[in-house]
Design a protein around this motif. Sequence first.
Motif, PDB file in Angstrom:
ATOM      1  N   UNK A  63       0.823  -1.210   0.000  1.00  0.00           N
ATOM      2  CA  UNK A  63       0.000   0.000   0.000  1.00  0.00           C
ATOM      3  C   UNK A  63       0.851   1.252   0.000  1.00  0.00           C
ATOM      4  N   UNK A  64       1.938   1.290   0.778  1.00  0.00           N
ATOM      5  CA  UNK A  64       2.810   2.461   0.818  1.00  0.00           C
ATOM      6  C   UNK A  64       3.475   2.702  -0.523  1.00  0.00           C
ATOM      7  N   UNK A  65       3.947   1.641  -1.149  1.00  0.00           N
ATOM      8  CA  UNK A  65       4.580   1.819  -2.462  1.00  0.00           C
ATOM      9  C   UNK A  65       3.575   2.333  -3.487  1.00  0.00           C
ATOM     10  N   UNK A  66       2.360   1.875  -3.417  1.00  0.00           N
ATOM     11  CA  UNK A  66       1.343   2.358  -4.353  1.00  0.00           C
ATOM     12  C   UNK A  66       1.018   3.828  -4.139  1.00  0.00           C
ATOM     13  N   UNK A  67       0.932   4.224  -2.854  1.00  0.00           N
ATOM     14  CA  UNK A  67       0.665   5.631  -2.575  1.00  0.00           C
ATOM     15  C   UNK A  67       1.815   6.512  -3.048  1.00  0.00           C
ATOM     16  N   UNK A  68       3.027   6.081  -2.817  1.00  0.00           N
ATOM     17  CA  UNK A  68       4.176   6.860  -3.286  1.00  0.00           C
ATOM     18  C   UNK A  68       4.175   6.998  -4.809  1.00  0.00           C
ATOM     19  N   UNK A  69       3.877   5.933  -5.488  1.00  0.00           N
ATOM     20  CA  UNK A  69       3.818   6.005  -6.950  1.00  0.00           C
ATOM     21  C   UNK A  69       2.764   6.978  -7.433  1.00  0.00           C
ATOM     22  N   UNK A  70       1.589   6.944  -6.771  1.00  0.00           N
ATOM     23  CA  UNK A  70       0.535   7.863  -7.164  1.00  0.00           C
ATOM     24  C   UNK A  70       0.923   9.317  -6.874  1.00  0.00           C
ATOM     25  N   UNK A  71       1.605   9.564  -5.729  1.00  0.00           N
ATOM     26  CA  UNK A  71       2.068  10.919  -5.401  1.00  0.00           C
ATOM     27  C   UNK A  71       3.065  11.427  -6.437  1.00  0.00           C
ATOM     28  N   UNK A  72       3.966  10.588  -6.855  1.00  0.00           N
ATOM     29  CA  UNK A  72       4.933  10.998  -7.878  1.00  0.00           C
ATOM     30  C   UNK A  72       4.244  11.349  -9.188  1.00  0.00           C
ATOM     31  N   UNK A  73       3.245  10.574  -9.529  1.00  0.00           N
ATOM     32  CA  UNK A  73       2.508  10.882 -10.757  1.00  0.00           C
ATOM     33  C   UNK A  73       1.794  12.222 -10.658  1.00  0.00           C
ATOM     34  N   UNK A  74       1.194  12.517  -9.496  1.00  0.00           N
ATOM     35  CA  UNK A  74       0.513  13.794  -9.309  1.00  0.00           C
ATOM     36  C   UNK A  74       1.482  14.964  -9.380  1.00  0.00           C
ATOM     37  N   UNK A  76       4.310  15.080 -10.998  1.00  0.00           N
ATOM     38  CA  UNK A  76       4.706  15.239 -12.400  1.00  0.00           C
ATOM     39  C   UNK A  76       3.628  15.948 -13.220  1.00  0.00           C
ATOM     40  N   UNK A  77       2.374  15.582 -12.972  1.00  0.00           N
ATOM     41  CA  UNK A  77       1.288  16.241 -13.700  1.00  0.00           C
ATOM     42  C   UNK A  77       1.185  17.724 -13.350  1.00  0.00           C
ATOM     43  N   UNK A  78       1.338  18.074 -12.062  1.00  0.00           N
ATOM     44  CA  UNK A  78       1.287  19.471 -11.654  1.00  0.00           C
ATOM     45  C   UNK A  78       2.438  20.275 -12.254  1.00  0.00           C
ATOM     46  N   UNK A  79       3.627  19.690 -12.274  1.00  0.00           N
ATOM     47  CA  UNK A  79       4.784  20.373 -12.860  1.00  0.00           C
ATOM     48  C   UNK A  79       4.598  20.585 -14.360  1.00  0.00           C
ATOM     49  N   UNK A  80       4.063  19.589 -15.034  1.00  0.00           N
ATOM     50  CA  UNK A  80       3.831  19.729 -16.473  1.00  0.00           C
ATOM     51  C   UNK A  80       2.790  20.810 -16.758  1.00  0.00           C
ATOM     52  N   UNK A  81       1.726  20.861 -15.967  1.00  0.00           N
ATOM     53  CA  UNK A  81       0.709  21.906 -16.174  1.00  0.00           C
ATOM     54  C   UNK A  81       1.266  23.295 -15.898  1.00  0.00           C
ATOM     55  N   UNK A  82       2.125  23.421 -14.880  1.00  0.00           N
ATOM     56  CA  UNK A  82       2.747  24.721 -14.581  1.00  0.00           C
ATOM     57  C   UNK A  82       3.651  25.178 -15.716  1.00  0.00           C
ATOM     58  N   UNK A  83       4.431  24.261 -16.259  1.00  0.00           N
ATOM     59  CA  UNK A  83       5.314  24.622 -17.367  1.00  0.00           C
ATOM     60  C   UNK A  83       4.517  25.023 -18.602  1.00  0.00           C
ATOM     61  N   UNK A  84       3.419  24.324 -18.844  1.00  0.00           N
ATOM     62  CA  UNK A  84       2.584  24.676 -19.994  1.00  0.00           C
ATOM     63  C   UNK A  84       1.975  26.067 -19.826  1.00  0.00           C
ATOM     64  N   UNK A  85       1.491  26.377 -18.611  1.00  0.00           N
ATOM     65  CA  UNK A  85       0.926  27.706 -18.357  1.00  0.00           C
ATOM     66  C   UNK A  85       1.983  28.796 -18.496  1.00  0.00           C
TER      67      UNK A  85
END
Length: 371
Positions: A63-74, A76-85
Amino acid sequence: FSSSSRRRRRSSSSSSSKASYLERWSKGAKAGFAKEWVQDNNDSDGSNNVTKTGKRTKKGMGTKKGERGEDKKMVKLELASFLIRLLLLLTFTPAVIALCIASKWLLVCRYTRGHKPMYSSFIWRMELVYELELLMRRAARIFDGTPLINVLHRAYGANIGKNVYQWEVNHFEYDLVTVKDDAILAGAIVQTHLYEDRMFKMGPVEIGTGALVVRGFTLYDSVVGPGASLASRSLVMRGERVSAHQRHFGLPSGAASVPSVRPEFSVELSPRPNLSHESREVAIKEAELQQLVKKATEMQRELSRAQVRLFDARNIRASRHTATSRERQGNATGHWWNRLFCSHHVTGTPDNGVTNLEAQPPQVEINVVTV
């Protein structure tokens, strides 16, 4: 027999429970809902767990590894949206400006001096370009007061010199605007057109070298000379010319008399930049005239002092003559009773008329001519 049957039943029930759990997990995975871990009922202490892939891991690690993976994905998505803006923000202003400049050259091309009918196609195209220019002014407001605003106006077709400062300046027909070197324009409106008799009339406007226009207005066919200045809320009319190194103010504007900052009575003049030979000669003549006025004033003061001294000398002479005449009258009588009864001889006025000088001192008027 009974114990063995119980063990068989228990093992069969456990195997059936495992099969049911795995079957349900596989079905849930296929349906996209396998998000929890399947726990084995046989492990009473809960030390072993079954993961999504069917492998056993320690409790909580999956469960911890899954949560960490999901946090990393989030992240990355936030950073990509910021760069696009940020990229859109940086490219939006240049894109809008480039679009407005391209529309000007495609729809109108170059403005020239002349008259256009009010209902011609040129007016419609010009109005469309003007509306896009309003958008461009909004987008280019961050460049006010920098050399980039001069580059932008040159791209529109204006003739902008070197070292020109512009802050919130409104140009209309850029091709008819000429701003020479070292000029300062702050809040100025350079209007190169007017609607007259249902005709759209255009003409050039020239701002001279080192000129200053602060919140002023200039109409077409007008010239602001080198070193001249236009005061706030002042208007240079159509066809009017502001002379070099002259200050104008008013609506419509007129020449203002500004006191000189040079020494009042000095002939030596420091050379001014961009002054013609005739203007220098006029300045030298004005300084010489000021010096002559100063000398005339000093001479009038000396004359008044001499008149006062002459008045005092005449009064002293008259008093001495009166005393001498009285002594002579007393010596002629010889006795004190003659002095007592013949006092009317002493009080008479002398025949030479010197005592007539006992009057008010002369009033000397000093007229100082100011230039």
